[in-house]
Motif scaffolding. Structure first.
Motif, PDB file in Angstrom:
ATOM      1  N   ARG A 101       0.832  -1.211   0.000  1.00  0.00           N
ATOM      2  CA  ARG A 101       0.000   0.000   0.000  1.00  0.00           C
ATOM      3  C   ARG A 101       0.864   1.258   0.000  1.00  0.00           C
ATOM      4  O   ARG A 101       0.529   2.240  -0.646  1.00  0.00           O
ATOM      5  CB  ARG A 101      -0.947  -0.005   1.196  1.00  0.00           C
ATOM      6  N   GLU A 102       1.963   1.230   0.737  1.00  0.00           N
ATOM      7  CA  GLU A 102       2.848   2.399   0.819  1.00  0.00           C
ATOM      8  C   GLU A 102       3.583   2.661  -0.494  1.00  0.00           C
ATOM      9  O   GLU A 102       3.999   3.783  -0.750  1.00  0.00           O
ATOM     10  CB  GLU A 102       3.865   2.208   1.947  1.00  0.00           C
ATOM     11  N   SER A 103       3.733   1.633  -1.311  1.00  0.00           N
ATOM     12  CA  SER A 103       4.519   1.788  -2.540  1.00  0.00           C
ATOM     13  C   SER A 103       3.696   2.311  -3.716  1.00  0.00           C
ATOM     14  O   SER A 103       4.238   2.549  -4.782  1.00  0.00           O
ATOM     15  CB  SER A 103       5.159   0.452  -2.925  1.00  0.00           C
ATOM     16  N   VAL A 104       2.388   2.514  -3.520  1.00  0.00           N
ATOM     17  CA  VAL A 104       1.521   2.954  -4.605  1.00  0.00           C
ATOM     18  C   VAL A 104       0.784   4.211  -4.163  1.00  0.00           C
ATOM     19  O   VAL A 104       0.279   4.290  -3.053  1.00  0.00           O
ATOM     20  CB  VAL A 104       0.483   1.855  -4.960  1.00  0.00           C
ATOM     21  N   VAL A 105       0.733   5.191  -5.047  1.00  0.00           N
ATOM     22  CA  VAL A 105       0.011   6.429  -4.759  1.00  0.00           C
ATOM     23  C   VAL A 105      -1.461   6.227  -5.101  1.00  0.00           C
ATOM     24  O   VAL A 105      -1.799   5.814  -6.214  1.00  0.00           O
ATOM     25  CB  VAL A 105       0.592   7.612  -5.568  1.00  0.00           C
ATOM     26  N   GLU A 106      -2.314   6.508  -4.142  1.00  0.00           N
ATOM     27  CA  GLU A 106      -3.751   6.343  -4.357  1.00  0.00           C
ATOM     28  C   GLU A 106      -4.274   7.426  -5.287  1.00  0.00           C
ATOM     29  O   GLU A 106      -4.074   8.622  -5.031  1.00  0.00           O
ATOM     30  CB  GLU A 106      -4.504   6.413  -3.028  1.00  0.00           C
ATOM     31  N   PRO A 107      -4.940   7.030  -6.351  1.00  0.00           N
ATOM     32  CA  PRO A 107      -5.540   8.039  -7.230  1.00  0.00           C
ATOM     33  C   PRO A 107      -6.762   8.650  -6.553  1.00  0.00           C
ATOM     34  O   PRO A 107      -7.324   8.063  -5.623  1.00  0.00           O
ATOM     35  CB  PRO A 107      -5.949   7.230  -8.466  1.00  0.00           C
TER      36      PRO A 107
END
Length: 135
Positions: A74-80
């Motif tokens: 979860r930390e490695s992906v930016v939430e759109p």
């Protein structure tokens, strides 16, 4: 994980730890405890455990490891941004975000997680199949 996969996981544990033998009640109990993990996540946690410990692995240790890995994903992906107006549809934005984050934690791509979250929040049951996860 289904019961068959839990049985396979317990077979791996038994193979690595000759002190442990499991029966059907163990499968049921472990299914209740770690059944919300995927087989791959639980297997990876067991492998990690036995590479660094001579102690028997317990369900809590598997869950701690799985939750750490999910948090890293979860930390490695930016939430759109949620595809709803945050001024008028705050509840939908929160629900979409929670579903998106959960799917990312399970290993889905951002696009697949977004599509799945949208299908759930917008109420399109025909498209509610959970996305495939990257392994």
């Amino acid at each position: 994980m289904n019961r068959e996969e839990v049985g396979a996981l317990l077979a791996i544990i038994s193979s690595a730890d000759k002190r442990r033998m499991f029966d059907d009640l163990d499968v049921t109990t472990w299914h209740h405890l770690v059944g919300d993990c995927s087989f791959a996540e639980a297997r990876d946690a067991v492998v990690h455990h036995y590479r660094s410990s001579t102690q028997s692995v317990m369900p809590a240790e598997i869950l701690v490891r799985v939750n750490k890995e999910r948090a890293k994903r979860r930390e490695s992906v930016v939430e759109p941004p949620a595809p709803f107006d945050p001024n008028t549809e705050q509840a939908k934005c929160r629900e979409w975000s929670a579903i998106w984050n959960h799917q990312i934690g399970l290993g889905a791509t951002s696009e697949a997680a977004a599509a799945y979250a949208m299908s759930v929040v917008s109420g399109h049951p025909s498209s509610r199949q959970a996305p495939e996860v990257e392994r």
